[in-house]
Design a protein around this motif. Structure first.
Motif, PDB file in Angstrom:
ATOM      1  N   LEU A 357       0.827  -1.203   0.000  1.00  0.00           N
ATOM      2  CA  LEU A 357       0.000   0.000   0.000  1.00  0.00           C
ATOM      3  C   LEU A 357       0.866   1.259   0.000  1.00  0.00           C
ATOM      4  O   LEU A 357       0.544   2.248  -0.687  1.00  0.00           O
ATOM      5  CB  LEU A 357      -0.932  -0.003   1.208  1.00  0.00           C
ATOM      6  N   ALA A 358       1.948   1.226   0.766  1.00  0.00           N
ATOM      7  CA  ALA A 358       2.856   2.377   0.776  1.00  0.00           C
ATOM      8  C   ALA A 358       3.476   2.583  -0.602  1.00  0.00           C
ATOM      9  O   ALA A 358       3.610   3.721  -1.078  1.00  0.00           O
ATOM     10  CB  ALA A 358       3.933   2.176   1.831  1.00  0.00           C
ATOM     11  N   ALA A 359       3.848   1.481  -1.260  1.00  0.00           N
ATOM     12  CA  ALA A 359       4.413   1.582  -2.610  1.00  0.00           C
ATOM     13  C   ALA A 359       3.374   2.127  -3.586  1.00  0.00           C
ATOM     14  O   ALA A 359       3.674   2.986  -4.422  1.00  0.00           O
ATOM     15  CB  ALA A 359       4.906   0.208  -3.066  1.00  0.00           C
ATOM     16  N   TYR A 360       2.143   1.666  -3.477  1.00  0.00           N
ATOM     17  CA  TYR A 360       1.089   2.137  -4.376  1.00  0.00           C
ATOM     18  C   TYR A 360       0.848   3.631  -4.196  1.00  0.00           C
ATOM     19  O   TYR A 360       0.676   4.367  -5.174  1.00  0.00           O
ATOM     20  CB  TYR A 360      -0.194   1.357  -4.111  1.00  0.00           C
ATOM     21  N   ALA A 361       0.817   4.086  -2.954  1.00  0.00           N
ATOM     22  CA  ALA A 361       0.578   5.498  -2.686  1.00  0.00           C
ATOM     23  C   ALA A 361       1.661   6.383  -3.292  1.00  0.00           C
ATOM     24  O   ALA A 361       1.402   7.538  -3.636  1.00  0.00           O
ATOM     25  CB  ALA A 361       0.483   5.730  -1.179  1.00  0.00           C
ATOM     26  N   LYS A 362       2.879   5.844  -3.441  1.00  0.00           N
ATOM     27  CA  LYS A 362       3.981   6.597  -4.045  1.00  0.00           C
ATOM     28  C   LYS A 362       4.035   6.446  -5.563  1.00  0.00           C
ATOM     29  O   LYS A 362       4.889   7.045  -6.216  1.00  0.00           O
ATOM     30  CB  LYS A 362       5.311   6.141  -3.444  1.00  0.00           C
TER      31      LYS A 362
END
Length: 463
Positions: A357-362
């Motif tokens: 999720l953190a990767a997707y948000a970036k």
């Protein structure tokens, strides 16, 4: 010995204590907003152990560090009054202590036993279903509902509880029938509204869902913030699938966010709705920043993995990178020290999903697709409902499509379309992926179907 309104024996209870317990049962099961009145009564009680016990469970259901600390004080008072406690009350003391200690598997076992031994104890059943829900154990959710239903078929609260268990076990038609039976007794039951909404969402009956929830919404004004915002959240989901995203965003502002911003359930309703709107291309403006300021105190709580993943995503979308980094490290520590019964939820699902999720948000969609793909087989273990967990599946799907993993995305979209063949967005996405892989005839068919559905829904709105 005194008995409460369900015919259950209560030790050391005068008339006021019995009245308070009956009030609590009805207010909790109807999701009313007057629960602080019970807490005030529990604070004054000097004889009956069940009042401080129930106050402890009430504050524990807030899923906060403050609630846990307050519950410990209530439990200490309850134990001091427990000299004459009967077997049912001893069970309540034991499950409350287990909950404070984070031993949710033990809580669930005790509540399942209570549902078998005292099926007229509706709050024991309700809390048991909550623990099953938070453990991702749909079968236990249903078992408890079945035991209560067998002993309380005349009770609309129990109908709604049983219906939700049926729905979470994908027995959709039965669930809708049982929930609607509750509404024949009393149309105001918000948990029955909620169960029907889940059933209509699972079948892709969006126009019916909007009409149903709008017709029932006049009864929600007396609900607590969770039930009020959550049923409006369900209405927003139907609107999103009908391509009426402007109306869904308006519901976010007017009904979903702002009732009790400090409460975890209101927070995850907000995170989930903003995320779903963004997945459909909606610019949500600066709303993430407002939500994120209420998420920052929760970096290390780790009560339910399902909650933590949404906290983290909200912080990530708000650009709170230092908070995200701190929370990711904290989640890794939680997973490393997880109890055996919860290891799959935290280690196998939550940690890779959180990093995904953190990767997707970036905007790192390939990494998000890889990490979320690791988590997906374990997703049911994190808690939440099927409808709520679908957010993570939707983000995973979007990451697959944006990173060019066409075959994997196509497989998911085809399965989604089989289950809910009425959603224009799914048809359009199918058309897009079919074009990418050179299947033009199928692309044109999917795009045509999407257009036909959109026109049908536009006519339905106009009528």
């Amino acid at each position: 010995m005194a008995r409460d309104g369900q015919g259950l024996e209560v030790s050391n209870a005068g008339a006021e204590a019995i009245a308070s317990l009956d009030f609590l049962r009805d207010e909790w099961l109807s999701f009313g907003n007057r629960l602080p009145e019970f807490v005030a009564a529990a604070d004054k009680e000097t004889r009956c152990t069940l009042l401080p016990v129930m106050a402890a469970n009430l504050v524990l259901s807030m899923n906060s560090d403050e609630g846990r600390a307050t519950a410990a004080r209530y439990l200490a008072r309850a134990k001091a009054l427990a000299k004459d406690a009967n077997a049912r009350e001893q069970a309540w003391l034991a499950t409350t202590e287990a909950w404070i200690g984070g031993n949710i598997d033990r809580c669930l076992k005790i509540h399942e036993d209570m549902a078998a031994e005292w099926p007229r104890d509706l709050l024991a059943g309700k809390l048991g279903q909550l623990h099953a829900f938070n453990c991702g154990d749909a079968e236990a959710l249903l078992r408890i509902g079945e035991r209560l239903f067998a002993a309380n078929q005349d009770n609309r609260y129990v109908n709604a509880m049983y219906a939700f268990g049926l729905e979470e076990c994908n027995r959709i038609d039965e669930a809708e029938s049982v929930a609607r039976a509750a509404l024949e007794v009393d149309r105001r039951d918000p948990w029955a509204h909620h169960a029907v909404a889940h059933c209509l969402e699972a079948r892709g009956r969006m126009l019916e869902g909007v009409a149903f929830l709008e017709a029932m919404s006049d009864t929600w004004e007396g609900c607590n913030s969770f039930m009020y915002t959550h049923n409006w959240w369900h209405l927003a989901l139907f609107l999103i699938d009908l391509d009426r995203t402007d109306e869904a965003l308006a519901l976010f502002d007017k009904r979903v966010w702002g009732v009790w911003k400090e409460f975890c359930e209101d927070q995850i309703n907000a995170v989930s709705l903003l995320a779903r709107l963004e997945l459909r291309g909606v610019d949500v403006g600066n709303r993430w920043a407002d939500v994120a300021q209420y998420l920052k105190p929760r970096l290390h709580e780790h009560f339910v993995p399902f909650l933590d993943l949404q906290y983290l995503y909200g912080l990530a979308r708000a650009g709170e990178q230092s908070a995200v980094t701190e929370m990711l490290a904290s989640l890794e520590d939680k997973a490393e020290n997880a109890k055996p019964f919860e290891r799959e939820a935290w280690a196998d699902c939550t940690v890779p999903a959180a990093h995904g999720l953190a990767a997707y948000a970036k905007g790192d969609h390939a990494e998000a697709a890889r990490l979320l793909g690791q988590a997906m087989p374990h997703l049911s273990k994190i808690g939440g409902s099927i409808a709520q967990r679908s957010l993570f599946s939707a983000i995973h799907l979007d990451a697959l499509m944006k990173s060019g993993w066409n075959d994997a995305a196509l497989k998911i979209l085809q399965a989604d379309d089989r289950e809910r063949p009425t959603v224009p967005w799914t048809k359009r996405s199918l058309g897009d992926v079919y074009r990418r892989v050179g299947r033009m005839e199928q692309a044109l068919a999917a795009e045509y179907q999407a257009e036909q559905l959109s026109r049908q829904y536009a006519r339905g709105k106009a009528s």
